[in-house]
Write a protein that holds these residues in place. Structure first.
Motif, short mmCIF file in Angstrom:
data_model
loop_
_atom_site.label_atom_id
_atom_site.label_comp_id
_atom_site.label_asym_id
_atom_site.label_seq_id
_atom_site.Cartn_x
_atom_site.Cartn_y
_atom_site.Cartn_z
N PHE A 1 10.32 5.61 -7.27
CA PHE A 1 10.45 4.44 -6.40
C PHE A 1 11.90 4.18 -6.01
N VAL B 1 0.84 -1.20 0.00
CA VAL B 1 0.00 0.00 0.00
C VAL B 1 0.87 1.25 0.00
N LEU C 1 -1.26 18.14 -10.86
CA LEU C 1 -2.48 18.11 -10.07
C LEU C 1 -2.83 19.52 -9.57
N ASN D 1 1.38 14.90 -13.41
CA ASN D 1 0.19 15.27 -14.17
C ASN D 1 -0.33 16.63 -13.76
N ASP E 1 3.24 10.60 -9.65
CA ASP E 1 2.35 10.64 -10.81
C ASP E 1 1.47 11.87 -10.77
N ALA E 2 0.93 12.15 -9.58
CA ALA E 2 0.07 13.32 -9.44
C ALA E 2 0.86 14.58 -9.74
N LEU F 1 3.83 1.44 -1.12
CA LEU F 1 4.43 1.52 -2.45
C LEU F 1 3.46 2.20 -3.41
N GLY F 2 2.19 1.84 -3.28
CA GLY F 2 1.18 2.47 -4.12
C GLY F 2 1.15 3.98 -3.93
N PHE F 3 1.15 4.42 -2.68
CA PHE F 3 1.18 5.87 -2.41
C PHE F 3 2.42 6.49 -3.01
N GLU G 1 3.93 5.66 -5.58
CA GLU G 1 3.83 5.79 -7.03
C GLU G 1 2.81 6.87 -7.40
N ILE G 2 1.76 6.98 -6.59
CA ILE G 2 0.69 7.92 -6.95
C ILE G 2 1.17 9.36 -6.81
#
Lengths: 547, 366
Positions: A438, A312, A328, A326, A322-323, A314-316, A318-319
């Motif tokens: 990462f 989880v 944000l 992009n 990414d944000a 790791l997911g944060f 990556e997000i």
């Protein structure tokens, strides 16, 4: 237990000229199983700082000897180096002194290596004959100092040998000297060092750190490395150590908080939004925002354990980039990031792009963070973290609130990361999402694990080591191997494109160190006992509050 | 009131007056139970939205795209789920084994001992394609399987009893080594696999959507391999040993299972399936790059978690779901948010239903 080392009052550095050797306790049968192992464990643990200092001293001596082979020669350097001795045997009046120093050097290094080998293999009694080592260290240090000062003051051709120009650089001279001083202090103050390993190690590290811009005044890249990479990564590693080492929550997305800190501070002190808050206020805002995000992102993970938590986070991790990538809310500048971030200034003096000032500020911050962490670790909160790490259900049953404890670990860890991010942005002047991928999280995590999970000293040492390998050694590999190849008649060495092999080297180093020392280079006592004797003694260590 | 969660877990009745936390927990439990329905409903909603905005043909084409990419994810995810199931290690190097085996496949296909190579054989027609596949697939799978076994032997076996983080770091290290090797030998740019024209032509058209032979090959070869794997794990003696080792290593050891061999076999099979994934990815997309495996690895791990880690069927189901969600999410929000969508999905799954769609309860063991 009959060793004088664990008794600082029995033998001090002013113990006088007694020639009494420390008693060999090989002859004495241990009276009981438990005290014997306990003292053994205590001595091994307390000698960790000692070992670290010996390693540090050796690294400096060896690096000082080897450096002139790898760096550009400068004509205005002072001194005499190992290469000069190798390439042109001393023939002048300095011969005697040089050979004396040589013997001292070799003896000292051999002793130190022997110590090191013993402490790595956990065999033998590495603690005897320390007086002789002290004498050798002092002799070497004083001798080297005298010779170099003579050369430096006289500014003449070296006293010995047929050396056409000043071949060595100041860097090498100062490094060798630093190594001798460290070894001399370590052996000279041995009983104190053994009992106060962390303090001694910290003191030496900060002393060298503060002097580093002077020691390496000839190579700016080294100072820049120290400022932008080593100090920031050390800070990050200390922050991650709270989450992973203290509270046992595996976080693979730590770069997210680094990014949040950097972007917060970047937006508050750059032309992007027309805001120009002073840096010393902005870092606290960045710290607070990162802490807030730490708690917010930590909240949904409270129920998860172990590897699921890792994924989880790791997911944060990556997000968030990414944000940022992009753009944000149109606040992050997209792939170009934020540019033109203000450099900090203090009392009207602007740091600019001079790495020295960032390095010194970071050094002070790291010192403060280390002291704070040490205190937190020994506070009620630190014990709660240890309890959660060992057994969450049992901890909750005995009155530890897992929710607040975990959230505090996340937010305190994140706040330190935010602080590092603030400095990162302010020093470089611009930040892009690429800086927070990462790979950063992995590097910081490997730093923590390599250094020794849960042990601040080890983690700080790991931070220096890993960033040295990644940001300096691998960067300069090409140049070094080129020079090395030319000096030794192997020009083929310089023609290989090392930049292609950097990943393999780094990966092999990670795998190798983990296989050789799965608990890290300087493991905390709890981890070590866990490895050696299973969970029982770790629980014991936690109860005794020695974690 | 954190203690009440543990109290209910222990079978003690919860407090009579529901606090806020208790209500949240109740909602969470409902979500947990309804999760498979919710995720399917969300997917259908997404397909509906895309169909409404861009027309049914686009939506159907996206379904095709999602299923084929899902097939590749499925073959990688199986390796993750098997390894995690048996030694509880997130094998970070697995995604890179996928990339590495795609390069093995290039090497084998371009190897030219008798004046012709597999590429020319495969493009000569359907019989030639199947002949080439029958040679290439086993060779690449064996090479990748041996690589996987080697990785386990060198980097993980010694650390089986070490602190949990140590093998994770060596896994990252092995991943760096493989990526570094590919970077050093294959360069930093996209490499053509030369398999784009292995199976040319379109099979048929359904409602305006062109289905090519590629798509059929990719989808069904993944299904067949997954089916074979499931049969292997269910029916053979070694498969039984794997299940036993995953359940309780010590008990399996006491019952005569050779743990080291079983774990080696697990790595062999997982890596071999990743190699199959590498081949069908080469046929599907043709371009491969040294660090592709990192992203695919993480996505495949997400698939494994979504399906329920340790569960082979779950990994397949999760992979096709993630493939569809990625494609449709990209359509709705923008393909720049691909990764973010997948990871947001992962976080939602883990928070709402940590055991995944088809998983058993293993969260406490971690």
């Amino acid at each position: 237990m009959p060793e004088p080392i664990v008794d600082p009052l029995a033998v001090t550095e002013t113990a006088g000229p007694t020639t009494e050797e420390p008693r060999r306790d090989d002859d004495l049968a241990p009276p009981d199983e438990l005290p014997a192992t306990a003292s053994e464990a205590a001595r091994e643990e307390s000698s960790v700082g000692f070992t670290a200092l010996v390693i540090a001293g050796l690294v400096f001596i060896v690096a000082g000897w080897l450096l002139p082979w790898f760096v550009e020669q400068t004509s205005n350097g002072i001194g005499f180096s190992a290469q000069d001795a190798v390439s042109s045997p001393p023939t002048g009046i300095g011969t005697f002194v040089v050979y004396l120093i040589g013997v001292a050097m070799v003896g000292l290094v051999a002793f130190a290596l022997y110590d090191l080998l013993n402490s790595i293999t956990h065999r033998g009694r590495p603690l005897r004959w320390w007086r002789r080592r002290t004498a050798l260290a002092i002799l070497g240090a004083v001798g080297t100092l005298v010779v170099w000062l003579l050369i430096g003051v006289l500014r003449e051709e070296p006293l010995f040998g047929n050396i056409s120009s000043f071949a060595a650089t100041d860097n090498a001279v100062w490094m060798t000297l630093t190594g001798f001083v460290v070894l001399a202090l370590t052996y000279g103050l041995r009983p104190w060092v053994v009992t106060h390993g962390e303090v001694a190690f910290g003191g030496v590290v900060f002393m060298i750190g503060a002097l580093m811009p002077f020691i390496f005044n000839q190579s700016t890249s080294f100072i820049e490395w120290g400022a932008s990479a080593a100090a920031i990564y050390t800070l990050l590693a200390l922050g991650l150590n709270i989450v992973v080492g203290f509270a046992g929550l595996l976080d693979l997305g730590y770069a997210a908080f680094f990014a949040i800190g950097a972007y917060t501070c970047g937006s508050l002190a750059s032309p992007v939004h027309g805001l120009h808050f002073p840096f010393w206020i902005v870092i606290f805002i960045g710290l607070a925002v990162a802490a807030l995000f730490g708690a917010v992102l930590g909240a949904p993970t409270l129920r998860l354990r172990g590897d699921y938590l890792a994924i989880v986070t790791l997911g944060f991790g990556e997000i968030i980039p990414d944000a940022a990538n992009n753009n944000l809310f149109n606040a992050t500048g997209g792939p170009e990031g934020i540019t033109g971030i203000d450099h900090p200034s203090i009392f009207g003096f602007n740091f600019g792009i001079d790495a020295k000032f960032y390095f010194w500020s970071l050094l002070i911050i790291i010192a403060i963070v280390l002291v704070l962490l040490r205190n937190i670790q020994r506070s009620r909160l630190g014990r709660a973290w240890a309890a959660i790490r060992e057994d969450e259900v049992a901890a909750a049953a005995t009155g530890v609130n897992p929710v607040t404890t975990k959230l505090l670990a996340f937010s305190i860890g994140a706040s330190i990361s935010g602080l590092a991010g603030a400095f990162f942005g302010a020093e470089l002047g611009s930040i892009t999402p690429d800086s927070f991928q990462f790979a950063v999280s992995v590097t910081v995590l490997s730093t923590v694990v390599l250094g020794g999970l849960g042990n601040n000293t080890g983690v700080a040492a790991g931070g220096i080591l890993v960033s040295f390998i990644i940001f300096w050694m691998l960067d300069h590999l090409q140049e070094w191997m080129g020079t090395f190849g030319l000096k030794f008649g192997l020009p083929a060495l310089g023609t290989i494109d090392y930049s292609r092999w950097v990943y393999i080297v780094y990966g092999a180093i990670l795998v190798g160190i983990m296989l050789l020392r799965p608990a890290g280079l300087l493991p905390s006592r709890a981890r070590k006992s866990e490895l050696q004797a299973g969970g029982q003694s770790e629980a014991l260590a936690v109860v005794q509050g020695v974690v | 009131m954190p203690a009440s969660a543990d109290a209910t877990a222990l079978g003690v009745p919860a407090e009579p007056s529901p606090t806020l936390m208790a209500r949240i927990r109740e909602v969470g439990r409902l979500l947990n139970r309804a999760f498979p329905v919710i995720i399917v409903a969300v997917l259908i909603l997404m397909i509906g939205l895309v169909a409404g905005r861009s027309g049914g043909t686009t939506a159907a084409a996206e379904v095709r795209e999602g299923l084929t990419i899902g097939a590749v994810y499925a073959l990688i995810a199986v390796g993750y789920t098997m390894v995690y199931g048996i030694i509880e290690l997130i094998n970070f190097a697995h995604g890179d084994v996928f990339t590495l085996s795609a390069f093995y496949a290039i090497f084998i296909a371009e190897f030219q001992p008798f004046g012709f190579n597999l590429n020319s054989l495969a493009t000569s027609g359907p019989p030639g394609f199947f002949a080439a596949l029958a040679i290439l697939m086993p060779l690449t799978m064996i090479a990748a399987g041996l690589t996987g076994m080697l990785i386990e032997r060198v980097a993980y076996r010694r650390l089986r009893t070490a602190p949990r983080l140590a093998p994770l770091i060596t896994a990252v290290g092995v991943s760096f080594i493989i990526e570094g090797f590919l970077f050093a030998t294959q360069g930093s740019t996209n490499v053509r696999t030369g398999k784009a024209n292995w199976l040319p032509g379109n099979a048929f058209t359904v409602g305006g959507v062109v289905i090519s032979w590629h798509d059929i090959f990719v989808f069904f070869s993944a299904l067949v391999l997954m089916f074979l794997l499931q049969a292997f794990v269910r029916l053979t003696r070694l498969g039984k040993a794997m299940r036993a080792t995953a359940q309780d290593r010590d008990a399996a050891l006491l019952n005569g299972v050779n743990i080291n061999r079983t774990i080696s076999a697990t790595f062999f099979i997982g890596s071999a399936l990743a190699a199959a994934g590498g081949i069908i990815y080469s046929v599907k997309d043709d371009l491969i790059v040294w660090n592709l495996g990192f992203r695919f690895g993480i996505i495949a791990f997400t698939c494994a978690v979504l399906g329920g880690i340790g569960n082979i069927v779950g990994a397949g189901v999760g992979a096709f779901l993630i493939g569809l969600i990625q494609v449709f999410g990209g359509q709705l929000i923008g393909s720049a948010w691909d990764n973010a969508i997948i990871f947001a999905m992962l976080i939602i799954v883990l928070v709402v239903r940590p055991v995944g769609l088809l998983g058993m309860k293993v969260a406490d063991r971690a």
